[in-house]
Motif scaffolding. Structure first.
Motif, PDB file in Angstrom:
ATOM      1  N   MET A 476       0.836  -1.206   0.000  1.00  0.00           N
ATOM      2  CA  MET A 476       0.000   0.000   0.000  1.00  0.00           C
ATOM      3  C   MET A 476       0.864   1.246   0.000  1.00  0.00           C
ATOM      4  O   MET A 476       2.055   1.188   0.325  1.00  0.00           O
ATOM      5  N   GLU A 477       0.251   2.360  -0.379  1.00  0.00           N
ATOM      6  CA  GLU A 477       0.912   3.653  -0.301  1.00  0.00           C
ATOM      7  C   GLU A 477       0.525   4.337   1.006  1.00  0.00           C
ATOM      8  O   GLU A 477      -0.600   4.202   1.485  1.00  0.00           O
ATOM      9  N   PHE A 478       1.483   5.077   1.535  1.00  0.00           N
ATOM     10  CA  PHE A 478       1.235   5.779   2.797  1.00  0.00           C
ATOM     11  C   PHE A 478       0.252   6.924   2.569  1.00  0.00           C
ATOM     12  O   PHE A 478       0.414   7.745   1.658  1.00  0.00           O
ATOM     13  N   ASP A 479      -0.795   6.991   3.391  1.00  0.00           N
ATOM     14  CA  ASP A 479      -1.804   8.050   3.321  1.00  0.00           C
ATOM     15  C   ASP A 479      -1.805   8.787   4.662  1.00  0.00           C
ATOM     16  O   ASP A 479      -2.294   8.278   5.676  1.00  0.00           O
ATOM     17  N   GLU A 480      -1.230   9.985   4.661  1.00  0.00           N
ATOM     18  CA  GLU A 480      -1.056  10.732   5.905  1.00  0.00           C
ATOM     19  C   GLU A 480      -2.395  11.087   6.540  1.00  0.00           C
ATOM     20  O   GLU A 480      -2.550  11.029   7.768  1.00  0.00           O
ATOM     21  N   GLU A 481      -3.392  11.449   5.734  1.00  0.00           N
ATOM     22  CA  GLU A 481      -4.692  11.833   6.282  1.00  0.00           C
ATOM     23  C   GLU A 481      -5.373  10.662   6.998  1.00  0.00           C
ATOM     24  O   GLU A 481      -5.955  10.830   8.078  1.00  0.00           O
ATOM     25  N   SER A 482      -5.289   9.468   6.420  1.00  0.00           N
ATOM     26  CA  SER A 482      -5.907   8.295   7.049  1.00  0.00           C
ATOM     27  C   SER A 482      -5.215   7.949   8.359  1.00  0.00           C
ATOM     28  O   SER A 482      -5.866   7.589   9.348  1.00  0.00           O
ATOM     29  N   VAL A 483      -3.889   8.081   8.395  1.00  0.00           N
ATOM     30  CA  VAL A 483      -3.142   7.785   9.619  1.00  0.00           C
ATOM     31  C   VAL A 483      -3.475   8.812  10.691  1.00  0.00           C
ATOM     32  O   VAL A 483      -3.632   8.469  11.883  1.00  0.00           O
ATOM     33  N   GLU A 484      -3.597  10.085  10.303  1.00  0.00           N
ATOM     34  CA  GLU A 484      -3.970  11.115  11.275  1.00  0.00           C
ATOM     35  C   GLU A 484      -5.366  10.848  11.835  1.00  0.00           C
ATOM     36  O   GLU A 484      -5.623  11.031  13.028  1.00  0.00           O
ATOM     37  N   TYR A 485      -6.287  10.414  10.971  1.00  0.00           N
ATOM     38  CA  TYR A 485      -7.626  10.054  11.442  1.00  0.00           C
ATOM     39  C   TYR A 485      -7.554   8.913  12.456  1.00  0.00           C
ATOM     40  O   TYR A 485      -8.222   8.947  13.499  1.00  0.00           O
ATOM     41  N   LEU A 486      -6.722   7.895  12.153  1.00  0.00           N
ATOM     42  CA  LEU A 486      -6.574   6.758  13.060  1.00  0.00           C
ATOM     43  C   LEU A 486      -6.063   7.205  14.422  1.00  0.00           C
ATOM     44  O   LEU A 486      -6.592   6.807  15.468  1.00  0.00           O
ATOM     45  N   LYS A 521      -6.180  -1.944  -2.639  1.00  0.00           N
ATOM     46  CA  LYS A 521      -5.524  -1.989  -1.325  1.00  0.00           C
ATOM     47  C   LYS A 521      -4.947  -0.611  -0.998  1.00  0.00           C
ATOM     48  O   LYS A 521      -3.916  -0.215  -1.552  1.00  0.00           O
ATOM     49  N   LYS A 522      -5.632   0.106  -0.137  1.00  0.00           N
ATOM     50  CA  LYS A 522      -5.165   1.432   0.258  1.00  0.00           C
ATOM     51  C   LYS A 522      -5.728   1.768   1.636  1.00  0.00           C
ATOM     52  O   LYS A 522      -6.718   1.185   2.092  1.00  0.00           O
ATOM     53  N   MET A 523      -5.060   2.705   2.287  1.00  0.00           N
ATOM     54  CA  MET A 523      -5.516   3.164   3.602  1.00  0.00           C
ATOM     55  C   MET A 523      -6.724   4.069   3.441  1.00  0.00           C
ATOM     56  O   MET A 523      -6.781   4.890   2.511  1.00  0.00           O
ATOM     57  N   SER A 524      -7.647   3.920   4.375  1.00  0.00           N
ATOM     58  CA  SER A 524      -8.831   4.789   4.392  1.00  0.00           C
ATOM     59  C   SER A 524      -9.394   4.792   5.801  1.00  0.00           C
ATOM     60  O   SER A 524      -9.173   3.849   6.572  1.00  0.00           O
ATOM     61  N   PRO A 525     -10.126   5.832   6.178  1.00  0.00           N
ATOM     62  CA  PRO A 525     -10.727   5.859   7.519  1.00  0.00           C
ATOM     63  C   PRO A 525     -11.654   4.674   7.777  1.00  0.00           C
ATOM     64  O   PRO A 525     -11.635   4.103   8.873  1.00  0.00           O
ATOM     65  N   SER A 526     -12.462   4.304   6.782  1.00  0.00           N
ATOM     66  CA  SER A 526     -13.372   3.172   6.989  1.00  0.00           C
ATOM     67  C   SER A 526     -12.609   1.865   7.179  1.00  0.00           C
ATOM     68  O   SER A 526     -12.994   1.022   8.004  1.00  0.00           O
ATOM     69  N   ALA A 527     -11.506   1.674   6.436  1.00  0.00           N
ATOM     70  CA  ALA A 527     -10.704   0.461   6.593  1.00  0.00           C
ATOM     71  C   ALA A 527     -10.052   0.410   7.971  1.00  0.00           C
ATOM     72  O   ALA A 527      -9.985  -0.654   8.603  1.00  0.00           O
ATOM     73  N   PHE A 528      -9.580   1.569   8.453  1.00  0.00           N
ATOM     74  CA  PHE A 528      -8.984   1.601   9.788  1.00  0.00           C
ATOM     75  C   PHE A 528     -10.046   1.374  10.869  1.00  0.00           C
ATOM     76  O   PHE A 528      -9.752   0.748  11.900  1.00  0.00           O
ATOM     77  N   ASP A 529     -11.247   1.862  10.655  1.00  0.00           N
ATOM     78  CA  ASP A 529     -12.318   1.594  11.617  1.00  0.00           C
ATOM     79  C   ASP A 529     -12.566   0.096  11.748  1.00  0.00           C
ATOM     80  O   ASP A 529     -12.725  -0.425  12.867  1.00  0.00           O
ATOM     81  N   PHE A 530     -12.597  -0.590  10.605  1.00  0.00           N
ATOM     82  CA  PHE A 530     -12.802  -2.037  10.610  1.00  0.00           C
ATOM     83  C   PHE A 530     -11.651  -2.754  11.315  1.00  0.00           C
ATOM     84  O   PHE A 530     -11.856  -3.660  12.136  1.00  0.00           O
ATOM     85  N   ALA A 531     -10.404  -2.334  11.010  1.00  0.00           N
ATOM     86  CA  ALA A 531      -9.230  -2.984  11.591  1.00  0.00           C
ATOM     87  C   ALA A 531      -9.176  -2.775  13.102  1.00  0.00           C
ATOM     88  O   ALA A 531      -8.870  -3.697  13.867  1.00  0.00           O
ATOM     89  N   VAL A 532      -9.477  -1.552  13.558  1.00  0.00           N
ATOM     90  CA  VAL A 532      -9.431  -1.259  14.995  1.00  0.00           C
ATOM     91  C   VAL A 532     -10.491  -2.057  15.751  1.00  0.00           C
ATOM     92  O   VAL A 532     -10.247  -2.565  16.851  1.00  0.00           O
ATOM     93  N   GLU A 533     -11.667  -2.180  15.149  1.00  0.00           N
ATOM     94  CA  GLU A 533     -12.739  -2.918  15.813  1.00  0.00           C
ATOM     95  C   GLU A 533     -12.340  -4.375  16.032  1.00  0.00           C
ATOM     96  O   GLU A 533     -12.644  -4.957  17.090  1.00  0.00           O
ATOM     97  N   ASN A 534     -11.682  -4.975  15.056  1.00  0.00           N
ATOM     98  CA  ASN A 534     -11.239  -6.360  15.206  1.00  0.00           C
ATOM     99  C   ASN A 534     -10.050  -6.487  16.160  1.00  0.00           C
ATOM    100  O   ASN A 534      -9.998  -7.389  16.988  1.00  0.00           O
ATOM    101  N   TYR A 535      -9.090  -5.546  16.009  1.00  0.00           N
ATOM    102  CA  TYR A 535      -7.813  -5.681  16.718  1.00  0.00           C
ATOM    103  C   TYR A 535      -7.955  -5.389  18.208  1.00  0.00           C
ATOM    104  O   TYR A 535      -7.341  -6.060  19.049  1.00  0.00           O
ATOM    105  N   PHE A 536      -8.743  -4.389  18.570  1.00  0.00           N
ATOM    106  CA  PHE A 536      -8.838  -3.962  19.964  1.00  0.00           C
ATOM    107  C   PHE A 536     -10.148  -4.404  20.624  1.00  0.00           C
ATOM    108  O   PHE A 536     -10.557  -3.816  21.623  1.00  0.00           O
ATOM    109  N   SER A 537     -10.802  -5.415  20.093  1.00  0.00           N
ATOM    110  CA  SER A 537     -12.109  -5.796  20.618  1.00  0.00           C
ATOM    111  C   SER A 537     -12.046  -6.235  22.077  1.00  0.00           C
ATOM    112  O   SER A 537     -12.965  -5.987  22.849  1.00  0.00           O
ATOM    113  N   ILE A 538     -10.950  -6.893  22.473  1.00  0.00           N
ATOM    114  CA  ILE A 538     -10.838  -7.346  23.865  1.00  0.00           C
ATOM    115  C   ILE A 538      -9.575  -6.783  24.509  1.00  0.00           C
ATOM    116  O   ILE A 538      -9.050  -7.347  25.464  1.00  0.00           O
ATOM    117  N   MET A 539      -9.030  -5.723  23.999  1.00  0.00           N
ATOM    118  CA  MET A 539      -7.788  -5.149  24.528  1.00  0.00           C
ATOM    119  C   MET A 539      -8.087  -3.799  25.178  1.00  0.00           C
ATOM    120  O   MET A 539      -8.965  -3.071  24.749  1.00  0.00           O
TER     121      MET A 539
END
Length: 539
Positions: A476-486, A521-539
């Motif tokens: 993927m390419e780095f997307d600064e705006e998506s990372v800042e949103y995350l 395959k690219k970074m986006s706020p919606s993709a990070f929302d999905f990833a965070v929900e799975n990754y931190f569900s019990i953390m």
């Protein structure tokens, strides 16, 4: 005619050339008086000059009137001068000193032709010229060869030599003698005056008896005393690491300069350290790269001979062999003892599966072959105890086992025969844990681990850099705006701490989500929302 000194020779040469130039004006010879022969007038080792008899190592023949004691004393003095003369390093010529390339080449040649003192700098096991030099007896070799032929059936002399790692010239006379003793039988001729050997009934009975005692028939073992000398010459305590070495070893990791400044002195100590901090901040990755700071390789035996016991030391599972580019042919021209193997300085990692049996000499009940413990396999390298405090064995039991070796730098091992041997405990030992060290061990043990280094959470800047590094690796390419949103939405807003492993883990979640949806395959706020929900569900 007596020998001329360098000065007398130059004077005669000058006079002869002057006479020739007088008789032949068109000869074009250079003026010798204008040339600088100062280098030739310096006496090198072995240059006798006028004092040929006084300075020569060869003493004149003793007079019949000399007493025997006087003659022996003169001979002893000559031997002493010869020994001192061999230790002298030839002076560097002035012409070489003025040229950096020639000076470097001169030093390299001098090192290659150096005396035995150079072996302390670069240890290389030399091929033995006799069984006695190898520390083996004919009986030791016979046991290995007969057990090998019992398992294989037929082999040439050179195949046997390659199997047990002993030069063919040493075992060829033994093979022919055992043929006359009707222990072996000749089946056919092989290349270069060699033969194919098989085992007779008499040899088969002997081989079966040997196999019952110990089934091992690999590389001939190296005596323990030779191993101890090698470890002393290659000790990690003699290695020095500088700042540029540390930066090179950790070039593939993003580490703060302050952390490198803490690690450098700890690695140079060659003792031990605690790496502690939250899970996922790279403690194991740091520990695994420490050995590469030294940037060198070592030689270890494939197997050790300790009285009647054979202990396997080289382990392909933890040791990385250095592949040499020398061609393998009928003749071994390397001059290296093939019973030794060149490896990169070892890094042995033991995690929660570590048990006390792995720290002691174990013997296979079927083959009667011993296996070296982890600390012996990690000598001259690094031993990492990962997830310290989560082993199946109690922490106190592990600490009591190592509290003396950490202090004395040597360890005692119990052999199956009942003998106790002393071996070096020469490695950088790293205890990696996400628990508080003072909650695990007492003050007496902490005193023996001089460095306690905390691996802290990455800063916001480093956290963003980790996304920049990991994005190309995940396609993927780095997307600064998506990372800042995350960061603002899922970290700063909920006061969640950064961890060094999270950029990689979250990007893998995003990539897998995009592959499943068959989208780019690219970074986006919606993709990070999905990833965070799975990754931190019990953390």
């Amino acid at each position: 005619m007596s020998k001329l000194s360098p000065t007398e020779f130059l004077d005669r040469l000058k006079s002869e050339c002057l006479e020739q130039s007088t008789s032949d004006q068109g000869s074009g010879l250079p003026e010798l008086n204008s040339l600088d022969f100062s280098d030739l007038e310096q006496k090198l080792p072995g240059d006798l000059g006028n004092s040929e008899v006084e300075n020569s190592d060869e003493q004149p023949a003793p007079s019949p009137h000399d007493s025997p004691g006087k003659s022996e004393a003169a001979s002893d003095q000559a031997k002493i001068r010869q020994t001192e003369k061999k230790k002298e390093k030839p002076p560097t010529p002035s012409a070489v000193k003025n040229d950096s390339y020639l000076a470097e080449l001169f030093d390299r040649v001098s090192n290659l032709l150096g005396d035995e003192g150079d072996e302390q700098v670069h240890f290389i096991p030399k091929s033995p010229e006799s069984l006695e030099a190898a520390g083996l007896s004919e009986d030791d070799v016979e046991r290995l060869i007969l057990k090998y032929l019992l398992a294989r059936g037929l082999a040439s002399g050179r195949q046997i030599s390659q199997q047990i790692r002993i030069p063919f010239a040493l075992i060829d006379p033994l093979l022919k003698r055992w043929k006359y003793d009707q222990v072996l039988d000749l089946r056919d001729s092989a290349e270069m005056g060699d033969y194919f050997y098989s085992i007779t009934e008499l040899g088969r009975e002997k081989a079966k008896r040997f196999s019952e005692e110990c089934y091992y028939f690999g590389s001939a073992p190296v005596p323990l005393k030779d191993y101890l000398k090698a470890m002393e010459k290659q000790s990690i305590a003699k290695q020095v690491v500088h700042e540029e070495d540390l930066r090179r070893a950790f070039s593939d990791l993003l580490i703060a300069p302050e952390m490198l400044d803490k690690l450098g002195p700890a690695i140079n100590s060659g003792r031990g350290m605690f790496l502690f901090g939250e899970a996922g901040n790279g403690k194991t990755s740091i520990a695994e790269r420490m050995t590469s700071c030294f940037g060198s390789s070592i030689w270890i035996p494939r197997a050790l001979l300790i009285d009647a016991d054979i202990m396997r030391l080289y382990d392909p599972g933890v040791h990385e062999e250095v592949q040499n580019e020398q061609e393998q042919g009928i003749f071994d021209l390397s001059g290296v003892d093939q019973r030794w193997v060149q490896i990169t300085r070892p890094t042995v990692v033991a995690g929660g599966e570590l048990t006390m049996s792995e720290l002691e000499v174990t013997q296979n009940p079927q083959t009667k072959t011993c296996e070296a413990p982890l600390q012996l396999k990690s000598n001259c390298g690094t031993l990492v105890i990962d997830d310290f405090g989560r082993q199946a064995m109690p922490v106190d039991e592990l600490l009591n086992r190592w509290i003396v070796p950490l202090e004395k730098r040597y360890d005692y091992l119990n052999m199956p025969s009942g003998k106790k041997i002393q071996v070096p405990f020469d490695q950088l030992i790293v205890f990696s844990t996400n628990l508080e060290p003072k909650d695990l061990v007492d003050g007496a043990f902490l005193r023996r681990i001089p460095y306690k280094i905390e691996v802290t959470d990455p800063s916001r800047e480093h956290f963003v850099q980790l996304f920049q590094i990991m994005a190309p690796l995940t396609g993927m390419e780095f997307d600064e705006e998506s990372v800042e949103y995350l960061i603002k939405t899922h970290y700063e807003k909920v006061n969640r701490p950064f961890r060094a492993c999270q950029p990689r883990d979250l990007l893998l979640q995003v990539r897998n989500f995009c592959v499943y949806k068959q989208i780019e395959k690219k970074m986006s706020p919606s993709a990070f929302d999905f990833a965070v929900e799975n990754y931190f569900s019990i953390m």
